[in-house]
Write an enzyme that holds these catalytic residues in place. Structure first.
Site, short mmCIF file in Angstrom:
data_model
loop_
_atom_site.label_atom_id
_atom_site.label_comp_id
_atom_site.label_asym_id
_atom_site.label_seq_id
_atom_site.Cartn_x
_atom_site.Cartn_y
_atom_site.Cartn_z
N TYR A 251 0.79 -1.23 0.00
CA TYR A 251 0.00 0.00 0.00
C TYR A 251 0.83 1.29 0.00
O TYR A 251 0.26 2.38 0.03
CB TYR A 251 -0.95 -0.01 1.20
CG TYR A 251 -1.95 -1.15 1.15
CD1 TYR A 251 -2.86 -1.24 0.09
CD2 TYR A 251 -1.96 -2.15 2.11
CE1 TYR A 251 -3.76 -2.28 0.02
CE2 TYR A 251 -2.88 -3.20 2.05
CZ TYR A 251 -3.76 -3.26 0.99
OH TYR A 251 -4.66 -4.29 0.91
N ASN B 276 -12.80 5.23 -0.38
CA ASN B 276 -12.05 3.98 -0.43
C ASN B 276 -12.70 3.09 0.63
O ASN B 276 -12.40 3.23 1.82
CB ASN B 276 -10.57 4.18 -0.14
CG ASN B 276 -9.80 2.87 -0.26
OD1 ASN B 276 -10.40 1.78 -0.30
ND2 ASN B 276 -8.48 2.95 -0.32
N HIS C 95 -15.88 -5.15 -0.75
CA HIS C 95 -16.10 -6.52 -1.23
C HIS C 95 -17.26 -7.22 -0.54
O HIS C 95 -17.63 -8.33 -0.91
CB HIS C 95 -14.83 -7.36 -1.00
CG HIS C 95 -13.58 -6.68 -1.47
ND1 HIS C 95 -13.41 -6.26 -2.77
CD2 HIS C 95 -12.45 -6.31 -0.82
CE1 HIS C 95 -12.22 -5.68 -2.88
NE2 HIS C 95 -11.63 -5.70 -1.71
N ASP D 55 -26.19 0.35 -0.82
CA ASP D 55 -27.56 0.91 -0.73
C ASP D 55 -27.51 2.41 -0.45
O ASP D 55 -28.25 3.19 -1.04
CB ASP D 55 -28.35 0.23 0.40
CG ASP D 55 -28.82 -1.17 0.03
OD1 ASP D 55 -28.85 -1.50 -1.18
OD2 ASP D 55 -29.17 -1.93 0.95
N HIS E 269 -9.23 2.92 -4.99
CA HIS E 269 -8.44 1.88 -4.33
C HIS E 269 -6.97 2.15 -4.63
O HIS E 269 -6.62 2.46 -5.78
CB HIS E 269 -8.81 0.48 -4.83
CG HIS E 269 -10.20 0.09 -4.42
ND1 HIS E 269 -10.50 -0.38 -3.16
CD2 HIS E 269 -11.37 0.15 -5.09
CE1 HIS E 269 -11.80 -0.61 -3.08
NE2 HIS E 269 -12.36 -0.29 -4.24
N LEU E 270 -6.16 2.01 -3.61
CA LEU E 270 -4.71 2.23 -3.79
C LEU E 270 -4.13 1.20 -4.75
O LEU E 270 -3.32 1.51 -5.62
CB LEU E 270 -4.01 2.11 -2.43
CG LEU E 270 -4.44 3.16 -1.40
CD1 LEU E 270 -4.23 2.63 0.01
CD2 LEU E 270 -3.68 4.44 -1.61
N SER E 271 -4.54 -0.05 -4.56
CA SER E 271 -4.01 -1.15 -5.37
C SER E 271 -4.96 -1.45 -6.53
O SER E 271 -6.15 -1.08 -6.49
CB SER E 271 -3.82 -2.39 -4.50
OG SER E 271 -5.05 -2.79 -3.91
N ARG F 5 -10.97 -10.15 -4.19
CA ARG F 5 -10.95 -8.68 -4.24
C ARG F 5 -11.46 -8.16 -5.60
O ARG F 5 -11.54 -6.96 -5.82
CB ARG F 5 -9.54 -8.15 -4.01
CG ARG F 5 -9.01 -8.43 -2.62
CD ARG F 5 -7.67 -7.74 -2.41
NE ARG F 5 -6.93 -8.36 -1.34
CZ ARG F 5 -7.06 -8.06 -0.05
NH1 ARG F 5 -7.89 -7.11 0.33
NH2 ARG F 5 -6.36 -8.69 0.86
O1 CA2 Z 1 -6.25 -1.05 -2.50
C1 CA2 Z 1 -7.03 -0.54 -1.69
O2 CA2 Z 1 -7.11 0.66 -1.51
C2 CA2 Z 1 -7.91 -1.45 -0.83
O3 CA2 Z 1 -9.18 -0.81 -0.69
C3 CA2 Z 1 -7.23 -1.58 0.52
C4 CA2 Z 1 -7.96 -2.55 1.46
C5 CA2 Z 1 -8.23 -3.88 0.79
O4 CA2 Z 1 -9.01 -4.70 1.64
C6 CA2 Z 1 -8.93 -3.72 -0.53
O5 CA2 Z 1 -9.07 -4.99 -1.13
C7 CA2 Z 1 -8.12 -2.82 -1.45
C8 CA2 Z 1 -7.12 -2.79 2.70
C9 CA2 Z 1 -6.85 -1.56 3.50
C10 CA2 Z 1 -5.98 -1.98 4.62
O6 CA2 Z 1 -4.82 -1.20 4.61
C11 CA2 Z 1 -3.76 -1.65 5.31
C12 CA2 Z 1 -2.69 -0.78 5.34
C13 CA2 Z 1 -1.58 -1.16 6.00
C14 CA2 Z 1 -1.50 -2.38 6.66
C15 CA2 Z 1 -2.59 -3.24 6.64
C16 CA2 Z 1 -3.72 -2.85 5.96
#
Ligand code: CA2
Length: 156
Positions: free
Chosen positions: A32, A83, A89, A96, A109-111, A120
């Site tokens: 991330y 986000n 998911h 809603d 989303h970051l990724s 995902r």
């Molecule tokens: O890519 C993204 O922005 C996500 O929304 C990030 C979520 C993930 O569940 C989605 O599938 C994609 C996770 C956010 C958690 O961020 C963390 C950051 C650092 C350490 C652990 C989790």
């Protein structure tokens, strides 16, 4: 006599962040990135200010709280950038609420979800979003602010 003009100020953009995003920059930087959520907030505020806009920025680990923030945006916001993190998911409740909004909603989303695990690949939020930005890291939030500015300008 000079005519009085009243300049109406655009309502703030609500930027909402779901569970665990408070850990950004502190854990799993390889997935991330190194930018913290506090830094993303500052960057978004500056980007919005450049467009003459303001933001309200929240993070919550609780689904119902995100629903409450979306409902607040319905009456007090000009747009939403969200986000939803893991709730994207799973949460029909968040979808809603988004579907009840009459303002633009950009999902960030970051990724790139499609490069990741198959669980995902589906985001319920996407069904209600005006647009989606993913895989650009923290920059994605700034591009979402630009998109909102453009949409609001066009719809003025
Ligand atoms: O890519 C993204 O922005 C996500 O929304 C990030 C979520 C993930 O569940 C989605 O599938 C994609 C996770 C956010 C958690 O961020 C963390 C950051 C650092 C350490 C652990 C989790």
């Amino acid at each position: 006599m000079a005519k009085k003009t009243s300049k109406s100020k655009t309502l703030p953009i609500y930027i909402l962040n779901g569970p665990n995003l408070n850990l950004l920059g502190h854990r799993e930087p390889e997935v991330y990135g190194y930018t913290t959520l506090a830094e993303i907030e500052k960057m978004c505020a500056a980007q919005a200010a450049g467009h003459g806009l303001s933001i309200i920025f929240h993070q919550s680990n609780h689904e119902g709280e995100i629903v409450d923030q979306l409902q607040e945006a319905r009456t007090s916001g000009s747009a939403v950038i969200i986000n939803p993190a893991g709730y994207g998911h799973t949460s029909i409740a968040i979808l809603d609420t988004i579907q009840a909004l009459k303002i633009p909603v950009i999902e960030v989303h970051l990724s790139n979800l499609h490069k990741r695990e198959s669980y995902r690949h589906l985001s319920y939020v996407s069904k209600g979003a005006t647009g989606i930005i993913m895989g650009l890291g923290a920059q994605g939030y700034l591009r979402a602010v630009d998109a909102v500015a453009q949409i609001l300008k066009v719809s003025k």
